[in-house]
Design a protein around this motif. Structure first.
Motif, short mmCIF file in Angstrom:
data_model
loop_
_atom_site.label_atom_id
_atom_site.label_comp_id
_atom_site.label_asym_id
_atom_site.label_seq_id
_atom_site.Cartn_x
_atom_site.Cartn_y
_atom_site.Cartn_z
N GLU A 39 0.87 -1.18 0.00
CA GLU A 39 0.00 0.00 0.00
C GLU A 39 0.90 1.22 0.00
N ILE A 40 0.65 2.11 -0.94
CA ILE A 40 1.42 3.35 -1.03
C ILE A 40 0.48 4.48 -0.63
N HIS A 41 0.81 5.16 0.45
CA HIS A 41 -0.02 6.25 0.96
C HIS A 41 0.46 7.57 0.35
N ASP A 42 -0.47 8.25 -0.27
CA ASP A 42 -0.19 9.53 -0.92
C ASP A 42 -1.24 10.52 -0.43
N GLY A 43 -0.95 11.12 0.73
CA GLY A 43 -1.93 12.02 1.33
C GLY A 43 -3.15 11.24 1.76
N ASP A 44 -4.32 11.61 1.24
CA ASP A 44 -5.55 10.91 1.56
C ASP A 44 -5.79 9.70 0.67
N ASN A 45 -4.97 9.55 -0.35
CA ASN A 45 -5.14 8.44 -1.30
C ASN A 45 -4.24 7.26 -0.95
N ILE A 46 -4.75 6.08 -1.22
CA ILE A 46 -3.96 4.86 -1.06
C ILE A 46 -3.92 4.15 -2.41
N HIS A 47 -2.72 3.86 -2.87
CA HIS A 47 -2.52 3.13 -4.12
C HIS A 47 -2.01 1.74 -3.77
N ILE A 48 -2.46 0.77 -4.52
CA ILE A 48 -2.01 -0.60 -4.32
C ILE A 48 -1.02 -0.95 -5.41
#
Length: 144
Positions: free
Chosen positions: A103-112
């Motif tokens: 899981e990559i956390h980018d502010g309020d967004n989470i990318h898988i």
């Protein structure tokens, strides 16, 4: 109450004394069957949409060489649906073993982000190939 014996057979017709009503005690089993049928129907609907989308985008998967790919997609979709319903699927252990998910956390967004463990996948592939060859060469039980 009387019993009637049918000649030529061993069938005895009743009404029987002390006849007990049959009770269906495994309602959960019926629910599982219905849930798995739902999963199959949903998988089929999703595959129709995917194959239609392929066709609309000029991706031709009608050749027999794509059959294993399509079959794997079907089972993968089914595995996702099963997991969401709390059921086990044989692909769960494979997916958990050969995929590394981050899981990559980018502010309020989470990318898988997911990556295959290529070494483990190759080892598994080699093992399955050997097992298949052993099975293909198995002529059954040998006479003594």
């Amino acid at each position: 109450m009387t019993k009637e014996i049918i000649k030529g057979g061993n069938v005895i017709k009743g009404p029987w004394e002390n006849k007990k009503d049959v009770k269906i005690s495994d309602i959960d089993g019926l629910e599982v069957i219905e849930n798995l049928k739902f999963a199959d129907d949903l998988t089929e609907g999703l595959m129709i949409q995917i194959l239609t989308n392929f066709r609309e985008n000029n991706i031709n998967v009608s050749d027999v060489k794509f059959s294993p790919d399509i079959a794997f997609m079907i089972e993968t979709l089914k595995a996702v649906i099963y997991r969401s319903m709390g059921y086990e699927h044989p692909l769960h252990i494979i997916m958990s073993s050969v995929l590394k998910v981050n899981e990559i956390h980018d502010g309020d967004n989470i990318h898988i982000d997911s990556v295959f463990d290529i070494d483990l996948l190759n080892d598994t592939s080699d093992y399955l190939t050997l097992a298949k060859e052993d099975n293909d060469n198995d002529d059954g039980p040998k006479e003594k």
